[in-house]
Design an enzyme around this catalytic site. Sequence first.
Site, PDB file in Angstrom:
ATOM      1  CG  ASP A  32      -1.946   0.728   1.065  1.00 14.31           C
ATOM      2  OD1 ASP A  32      -2.102   2.429   0.854  1.00 14.31           O
ATOM      3  OD2 ASP A  32      -2.836   0.290   1.128  1.00 14.31           O
ATOM      4  CG  ASP A  57       2.487   4.092  -6.965  1.00 11.10           C
ATOM      5  OD1 ASP A  57       1.876   3.832  -7.689  1.00 11.10           O
ATOM      6  OD2 ASP A  57       2.789   5.181  -6.773  1.00 11.10           O
ATOM      7  CB  VAL A  58       0.853  -1.209  -7.301  1.00  7.59           C
ATOM      8  CG1 VAL A  58       0.854  -1.658  -6.075  1.00  7.59           C
ATOM      9  CG2 VAL A  58      -0.503  -0.324  -7.263  1.00  7.59           C
ATOM     10  CG  ASN A 100       3.720  -1.531 -12.935  1.00  2.00           C
ATOM     11  OD1 ASN A 100       4.109  -1.845 -14.141  1.00  2.00           O
ATOM     12  ND2 ASN A 100       3.246  -0.384 -12.738  1.00  2.00           N
ATOM     13  N   GLY A 103       1.959  -8.457 -14.794  1.00  3.57           N
ATOM     14  CA  GLY A 103       3.143  -8.305 -15.281  1.00  3.57           C
ATOM     15  C   GLY A 103       3.980  -9.444 -14.466  1.00  3.57           C
ATOM     16  CE  LYS A 106       3.721 -13.357 -20.326  1.00  7.85           C
ATOM     17  NZ  LYS A 106       5.055 -12.129 -20.358  1.00  7.85           N
ATOM     18  CB  ALA A 115     -10.773  -5.140  -6.489  1.00 10.05           C
ATOM     19  CE1 TYR A 146     -12.564   3.190  -7.684  1.00  8.45           C
ATOM     20  CE2 TYR A 146     -14.649   3.303  -8.990  1.00  8.45           C
ATOM     21  CZ  TYR A 146     -13.976   2.705  -7.884  1.00  8.45           C
ATOM     22  OH  TYR A 146     -14.183   1.744  -7.497  1.00  8.45           O
ATOM     23  CB  THR A 176     -18.541  -3.884   0.236  1.00  9.82           C
ATOM     24  OG1 THR A 176     -18.714  -3.688  -0.990  1.00  9.82           O
ATOM     25  CG2 THR A 176     -18.190  -4.961   1.482  1.00  9.82           C
TER      26      THR A 176
HETATM   27  N1  NAD Z   1     -16.122  -0.410  -0.685  1.00 16.54           N
HETATM   28  C1  NAD Z   1     -16.507  -0.389  -1.989  1.00 16.54           C
HETATM   29  O1  NAD Z   1     -17.974  -1.094  -1.575  1.00 16.54           O
HETATM   30  C2  NAD Z   1     -16.501  -0.746  -3.183  1.00 16.54           C
HETATM   31  C3  NAD Z   1     -17.453  -1.208  -4.208  1.00 16.54           C
HETATM   32  C4  NAD Z   1     -16.279  -1.141  -5.565  1.00 16.54           C
HETATM   33  C5  NAD Z   1     -14.911  -1.467  -5.941  1.00 16.54           C
HETATM   34  N2  NAD Z   1     -14.058  -1.765  -4.274  1.00 16.54           N
HETATM   35  C6  NAD Z   1     -12.620  -1.839  -4.790  1.00 16.54           C
HETATM   36  O2  NAD Z   1     -12.123  -2.107  -4.045  1.00 16.54           O
HETATM   37  C7  NAD Z   1     -10.755  -1.948  -4.090  1.00 16.54           C
HETATM   38  C8  NAD Z   1     -11.147  -1.118  -2.605  1.00 16.54           C
HETATM   39  O3  NAD Z   1     -11.487  -0.344  -2.021  1.00 16.54           O
HETATM   40  P1  NAD Z   1     -11.787   0.573  -0.345  1.00 16.54           P
HETATM   41  O4  NAD Z   1     -13.176   0.814  -0.484  1.00 16.54           O
HETATM   42  O5  NAD Z   1     -11.125  -0.923   0.313  1.00 16.54           O
HETATM   43  O6  NAD Z   1     -10.967   1.477  -0.413  1.00 16.54           O
HETATM   44  P2  NAD Z   1      -9.829   2.144   0.487  1.00 16.54           P
HETATM   45  O7  NAD Z   1      -9.363   3.787   0.019  1.00 16.54           O
HETATM   46  O8  NAD Z   1     -10.306   1.381   1.881  1.00 16.54           O
HETATM   47  O9  NAD Z   1      -8.734   1.257  -0.094  1.00 16.54           O
HETATM   48  C9  NAD Z   1      -8.304   1.304  -1.532  1.00 16.54           C
HETATM   49  C10 NAD Z   1      -6.130   1.062  -0.703  1.00 16.54           C
HETATM   50  O10 NAD Z   1      -5.761   1.408  -1.672  1.00 16.54           O
HETATM   51  C11 NAD Z   1      -3.990   1.796  -1.669  1.00 16.54           C
HETATM   52  N3  NAD Z   1      -3.427   2.784  -3.014  1.00 16.54           N
HETATM   53  C12 NAD Z   1      -4.591   3.409  -3.866  1.00 16.54           C
HETATM   54  N4  NAD Z   1      -3.531   3.850  -4.849  1.00 16.54           N
HETATM   55  C13 NAD Z   1      -2.497   3.123  -4.371  1.00 16.54           C
HETATM   56  C14 NAD Z   1      -1.155   3.330  -5.364  1.00 16.54           C
HETATM   57  N5  NAD Z   1      -1.108   3.847  -6.667  1.00 16.54           N
HETATM   58  N6  NAD Z   1       0.083   2.057  -4.428  1.00 16.54           N
HETATM   59  C15 NAD Z   1      -0.554   1.121  -3.556  1.00 16.54           C
HETATM   60  N7  NAD Z   1      -2.010   1.611  -2.774  1.00 16.54           N
HETATM   61  C16 NAD Z   1      -2.721   2.856  -3.281  1.00 16.54           C
HETATM   62  C17 NAD Z   1      -5.288   3.053  -0.718  1.00 16.54           C
HETATM   63  O11 NAD Z   1      -3.999   3.927   0.089  1.00 16.54           O
HETATM   64  C18 NAD Z   1      -6.276   2.515   0.287  1.00 16.54           C
HETATM   65  O12 NAD Z   1      -5.438   1.665   1.304  1.00 16.54           O
HETATM   66  C19 NAD Z   1     -10.591  -0.653  -4.517  1.00 16.54           C
HETATM   67  O13 NAD Z   1      -9.976  -1.181  -6.174  1.00 16.54           O
HETATM   68  C20 NAD Z   1     -11.983  -0.746  -5.228  1.00 16.54           C
HETATM   69  O14 NAD Z   1     -12.323   0.095  -6.428  1.00 16.54           O
HETATM   70  C21 NAD Z   1     -14.698  -1.008  -3.634  1.00 16.54           C
END
Ligand code: NAD
Length: 328
Positions: A32, A57-58, A100, A103, A106, A115, A146, A176
Amino acid sequence: MKKVLITGAAGFLGSHLCDRFIKEGYHVIGMDNLITGNLSNIEHLFKLKNFEFYHHDVSKFVHVPGELDYILHFASPASPIDYLKIPIQTLKVGSLGTHNLLGLAKAKKARILVASTSEVYGDPTVHPQTEGYWGNVNPIGPRGVYDEAKRFQEAITMAYHRYHGLETRIIRIFNTYGPRMRLNDGRVLPAFIGQALRGEDITVFGDGSQTRSFCYVDDLVEGIYRLLLSDFAEPVNIGNPDEISMLDFAAEIIKLTGTNQKVVFEPLPKDDPKQRQPDISLARKLLGWEPKIDRAEGLKRTYAYFKSLSPDELYKKEHNTFEGYIVK
Ligand SMILES: NC(=O)c1ccc[n+]([C@@H]2O[C@H](COP(=O)([O-])OP(=O)(O)OC[C@H]3O[C@@H](n4cnc5c(N)ncnc54)[C@H](O)[C@@H]3O)[C@@H](O)[C@H]2O)c1
């Protein structure tokens, strides 16, 4: 011991996934950059031998030493407040970040689950939404950063599956909720509960007739676990089909919290979807999955979590600071 990499591990969903995979006996590597997440969500795991954390950062090149069996790509800003304030990072993590991780999968011969979201359906013209519906998204609207990042994520994931034969899974997550959501993340459920706890009026956008359906986090995590272990590469909806209008939901929150505040109305944000309800027939058939925790029970657990937060958290308006960039 199987090894799983979970990106977005310090976030709401990522942290619950870390807990689940630890419980299932996996070695978990959390990754994260903390742009919207918080280490407090996973600090209880740091003492465990089978948990590691990479602050990374991914969207930049991702390296993990040794073997990997599974990758769960959950890193991405997820709430409208976040992705409207950090639009470029949102586009990058859905595109470059996903590339990334594909990759990496793979190279490691790992299976990857990404997600995705019900937002790929945009403001849907089909109701409820089945996986076969292609969506109604405005690519240049504010939410496009988004929605389109996630649509690209699905496209490149399927390309890796078809072209490289990579084992991929795509989950389309509908709203969720549960403990570890942030009160100030702009989503309706924490917004209403936060307003009730602070003694503020409950703000409903538009006339409140727009609907949402909320899935409790434990149910979602069970769906993710089953999908990962299935052999199905195409997208699967996971969510709770129990739909409610925002006006009725405000009434539920007022009852749950016992607040004396009233409901006030504000204009509907641009491109706000009017209806959202998953069709979960595929998940039922394929995974034998359906939600088990109803809204009354889920809200009780979530409210207990929010009530346990410090006044600092309750009144916090600012998000995290990330490499000098302040996300307000
Ligand atoms: N919560 C929901 O209802 C919901 C619904 C649909 C999809 N999602 C998907 O689920 C995933 C998680 O959502 P969430 O609700 O836990 O959000 P969140 O913001 O609580 O968690 C996302 C995490 O990703 C980290 N992050 C963001 N960009 C990053 C990067 N470039 N490198 C490393 N870490 C990074 C953030 O610091 C954070 O800890 C997301 O991909 C989101 O699109 C969530």
